[in-house]
Scaffold this motif. Structure first.
Motif, PDB file in Angstrom:
ATOM      1  N   UNK A 115       0.849  -1.197   0.000  1.00 35.60           N
ATOM      2  CA  UNK A 115       0.000   0.000   0.000  1.00 35.60           C
ATOM      3  C   UNK A 115       0.878   1.238   0.000  1.00 35.60           C
ATOM      4  N   UNK A 116       0.280   2.372  -0.338  1.00 34.94           N
ATOM      5  CA  UNK A 116       0.965   3.661  -0.251  1.00 34.94           C
ATOM      6  C   UNK A 116      -0.031   4.676   0.290  1.00 34.94           C
ATOM      7  N   UNK A 117       0.094   5.036   1.579  1.00 37.86           N
ATOM      8  CA  UNK A 117      -0.774   6.093   2.109  1.00 37.86           C
ATOM      9  C   UNK A 117      -0.357   7.432   1.499  1.00 37.86           C
ATOM     10  N   UNK A 118      -1.297   8.116   0.892  1.00 38.99           N
ATOM     11  CA  UNK A 118      -0.998   9.386   0.220  1.00 38.99           C
ATOM     12  C   UNK A 118      -1.197  10.549   1.195  1.00 38.99           C
ATOM     13  N   UNK A 119      -0.592  10.390   2.374  1.00 37.51           N
ATOM     14  CA  UNK A 119      -0.644  11.418   3.407  1.00 37.51           C
ATOM     15  C   UNK A 119       0.559  11.211   4.316  1.00 37.51           C
ATOM     16  N   UNK A 120       0.830  12.201   5.133  1.00 34.94           N
ATOM     17  CA  UNK A 120       1.969  12.131   6.037  1.00 34.94           C
ATOM     18  C   UNK A 120       1.559  11.830   7.458  1.00 34.94           C
ATOM     19  N   UNK A 121       2.538  11.805   8.330  1.00 34.41           N
ATOM     20  CA  UNK A 121       2.320  11.386   9.712  1.00 34.41           C
ATOM     21  C   UNK A 121       1.578  12.410  10.568  1.00 34.41           C
ATOM     22  N   UNK A 123      -1.323  13.586   9.878  1.00 31.78           N
ATOM     23  CA  UNK A 123      -2.760  13.423   9.639  1.00 31.78           C
ATOM     24  C   UNK A 123      -3.449  12.846  10.874  1.00 31.78           C
ATOM     25  N   UNK A 124      -4.530  13.494  11.286  1.00 30.99           N
ATOM     26  CA  UNK A 124      -5.303  13.020  12.426  1.00 30.99           C
ATOM     27  C   UNK A 124      -6.585  12.330  12.024  1.00 30.99           C
ATOM     28  N   UNK A 125      -7.061  12.616  10.834  1.00 27.42           N
ATOM     29  CA  UNK A 125      -8.291  11.995  10.350  1.00 27.42           C
ATOM     30  C   UNK A 125      -8.084  11.530   8.911  1.00 27.42           C
ATOM     31  N   UNK A 126      -8.799  10.483   8.534  1.00 30.15           N
ATOM     32  CA  UNK A 126      -8.633   9.940   7.183  1.00 30.15           C
ATOM     33  C   UNK A 126      -9.682  10.454   6.203  1.00 30.15           C
ATOM     34  N   UNK A 127     -10.548  11.365   6.645  1.00 29.98           N
ATOM     35  CA  UNK A 127     -11.511  11.905   5.693  1.00 29.98           C
ATOM     36  C   UNK A 127     -10.746  12.678   4.634  1.00 29.98           C
ATOM     37  N   UNK A 128     -11.116  12.506   3.397  1.00 30.21           N
ATOM     38  CA  UNK A 128     -10.519  13.072   2.183  1.00 30.21           C
ATOM     39  C   UNK A 128      -9.083  12.604   1.931  1.00 30.21           C
TER      40      UNK A 128
END
Length: 193
Positions: A115-121, A123-128
């Motif tokens: 997988x590749x999460x398209x966000x950094x560390x 981030x507090x919520x996964x919405x959007x």
């Protein structure tokens, strides 16, 4: 984060002292999983810690590889040689260099996906937010890792390993071009310092 409705897993975060390793440690803990980390840099106060991979995988049902890019193939090969019976997945931002190790893992009957999460560390919520899923040929591994995100607000994008790297090259190229244009605008506007 979100509630997780599947079986509680024993998740080993390899590279758990890194920023994304820490993020995933809390993500899985908040879902109710047992989390431990394996990191050559030392131990974490909040989680059971191992400096030795062989020791770390003894009770693990899933192993997340959250190390630097160049180390990921070596970790996959080590898990393969140790005949790890759980699910293996990585979060590497580039995938092409993993193909040979993933092939060896598949040949060794290791349940592997990527997988590749398209966000950094931060981030507090996964919405959007988006997580790219790259099928590595093991449907069971794909289903297990997708289930971790099923009840979150994250959007899932499915790509092959090759499609992933091609798409990421556009993302990285565009962000670089935008930065160059932004600097040009600032300099022409008199903001050189």
């Amino acid at each position: 984060y979100s509630a997780y409705e599947g079986d509680k897993e024993n998740v080993l975060i390899i590279g758990g002292l890194g920023q994304m390793g820490k993020w995933f440690s809390y993500f899985f803990q908040n879902q109710g999983h047992n989390v431990s980390i394996c990191d050559t840099r030392g131990k974490a106060e909040e989680f059971k810690s191992y400096e030795n991979l062989e020791e770390g995988i003894r009770e693990a049902s899933c192993a997340l590889i959250a190390t630097s890019l160049e180390v990921v193939p070596e970790i996959i090969d080590r898990l393969t040689s140790l005949r790890f019976k759980g699910v293996v997945f990585d979060i590497a931002s580039l995938k092409g260099h993993l193909k040979d190790a993933i092939g060896r893992a598949n040949d060794g009957a290791v349940a592997i996906t990527s997988i590749h999460p398209m966000f950094g560390s931060a981030v507090g919520t996964l919405s959007d937010k988006v997580v790219c899923f790259c099928d590595c040929g093991n449907e069971g591994a794909n289903r297990k890792v997708e289930s971790f995100f099923k009840d979150t607000a994250v959007s899932i994008v499915k790509l092959s390993l090759d499609e992933h790297d091609r798409a990421i090259s556009y993302v990285l190229g565009l962000s670089h071009i935008i930065n160059i244009i932004f600097m040009e605008v600032l300099m022409k506007g008199g903001y050189e310092h």
